[in-house]
Design a protein around this motif. Structure first.
Motif, PDB file in Angstrom:
ATOM      1  N   GLY A   1     -74.880  30.597-112.489  1.00 19.28           N
ATOM      2  CA  GLY A   1     -73.731  31.418-113.226  1.00 19.28           C
ATOM      3  C   GLY A   1     -74.397  32.225-114.459  1.00 19.28           C
ATOM      4  O   GLY A   1     -75.206  32.348-114.408  1.00 19.28           O
ATOM      5  N   VAL A   2     -73.139  32.533-115.227  1.00 14.43           N
ATOM      6  CA  VAL A   2     -73.672  33.017-116.235  1.00 14.43           C
ATOM      7  C   VAL A   2     -73.890  32.259-117.423  1.00 14.43           C
ATOM      8  O   VAL A   2     -73.391  31.116-117.646  1.00 14.43           O
ATOM      9  N   VAL A   3     -74.860  32.572-118.382  1.00 12.68           N
ATOM     10  CA  VAL A   3     -75.376  31.734-119.432  1.00 12.68           C
ATOM     11  C   VAL A   3     -75.146  32.245-120.650  1.00 12.68           C
ATOM     12  O   VAL A   3     -75.415  33.524-120.988  1.00 12.68           O
TER      13      VAL A   3
ATOM     14  N   GLY B   1     -73.413  27.717-115.868  1.00 14.16           N
ATOM     15  CA  GLY B   1     -72.437  27.699-114.650  1.00 14.16           C
ATOM     16  C   GLY B   1     -71.118  28.121-114.996  1.00 14.16           C
ATOM     17  O   GLY B   1     -70.264  27.775-114.383  1.00 14.16           O
ATOM     18  N   LEU B   2     -71.134  29.259-115.930  1.00 13.98           N
ATOM     19  CA  LEU B   2     -69.773  29.871-116.125  1.00 13.98           C
ATOM     20  C   LEU B   2     -69.529  30.894-115.236  1.00 13.98           C
ATOM     21  O   LEU B   2     -70.371  31.703-114.649  1.00 13.98           O
TER      22      LEU B   2
ATOM     23  N   SER C   1     -64.895  26.779-116.913  1.00 17.52           N
ATOM     24  CA  SER C   1     -65.654  25.761-116.922  1.00 17.52           C
ATOM     25  C   SER C   1     -67.166  25.700-116.501  1.00 17.52           C
ATOM     26  O   SER C   1     -67.529  26.540-115.794  1.00 17.52           O
ATOM     27  N   GLY C   2     -67.961  25.012-117.153  1.00 12.33           N
ATOM     28  CA  GLY C   2     -69.267  25.234-116.998  1.00 12.33           C
ATOM     29  C   GLY C   2     -69.864  24.150-117.738  1.00 12.33           C
ATOM     30  O   GLY C   2     -69.101  22.962-118.228  1.00 12.33           O
ATOM     31  N   LYS C   3     -71.024  23.877-117.712  1.00  9.43           N
ATOM     32  CA  LYS C   3     -71.902  22.641-118.499  1.00  9.43           C
ATOM     33  C   LYS C   3     -72.361  23.277-119.807  1.00  9.43           C
ATOM     34  O   LYS C   3     -72.705  24.379-119.902  1.00  9.43           O
ATOM     35  N   LYS C   4     -72.357  22.338-121.002  1.00  7.48           N
ATOM     36  CA  LYS C   4     -72.587  22.867-122.397  1.00  7.48           C
ATOM     37  C   LYS C   4     -73.732  21.927-122.667  1.00  7.48           C
ATOM     38  O   LYS C   4     -73.598  20.422-122.448  1.00  7.48           O
ATOM     39  N   VAL C   5     -74.867  22.430-123.359  1.00  2.00           N
ATOM     40  CA  VAL C   5     -75.741  21.792-124.064  1.00  2.00           C
ATOM     41  C   VAL C   5     -75.839  22.084-125.497  1.00  2.00           C
ATOM     42  O   VAL C   5     -75.958  23.230-125.878  1.00  2.00           O
TER      43      VAL C   5
END
Length: 150
Positions: free
Chosen positions: A95-97, A130-131, A138-142
């Motif tokens: 996805g988009v980062v 993962g956007l 929703s996506g994952k975040k670090v």
């Protein structure tokens, strides 16, 4: 006829069928577990890549150089200042980062100085992956953060 009732040296069709069913169930379970392990491995590799990207972004600003990029706001000391923001696609991440780096002076600024020399500066790097293509969702975040004093 006596020969037909006697002991046979082979397996019956029922025994063979039961054995094939049991082997089939075991194979299905093993293949399912292998697919889950592969999926977890890919997700772990993506998380590691995003974590390394966030850490490198943070270290770009939290280094031994003077913080000429930081603008301390004396009116509200705990306001986050956005240092950089980029959005795009990165190989190995779905996805988009979105990459963002923020800085703040949680313990205040020295008055009249644009960079908070002598006071700790919090540098926070956020990488969301993962956007969807719109960048919202929703996506994952670090997140990596550190305090630096200059």
């Amino acid at each position: 006829m006596a020969r037909l009732v006697g002991k046979s040296d082979g397996f019956t069709i029922v025994e063979v069928a039961v054995t094939l069913v049991v082997i089939g169930i075991f194979m299905a379970v093993i293949l399912s577990m292998q697919a889950q392990v592969s999926q977890i491995s890919v997700m772990n590799a993506q998380h590691n890549k995003a974590s390394l990207l966030a850490y490198n972004n943070m270290r770009r600003y939290a280094n031994d150089s003077a913080p000429s990029w930081f603008k301390c706001n004396t009116a509200s000391s705990n306001t986050r200042y956005e240092v950089t923001r980029t959005t795009g696609n990165i190989d190995g991440l779905p996805g988009v980062v979105r990459q963002q780096v923020y800085a703040s002076a949680p313990y205040g600024c020295k008055s009249g100085i644009t960079s908070s020399l002598g006071m700790p500066i919090k540098v926070e790097s956020i990488v969301e992956y993962g956007l969807p293509s719109s960048g919202v969702g929703s996506g994952k975040k670090v997140v990596h953060a550190t305090y630096v004093a200059f």
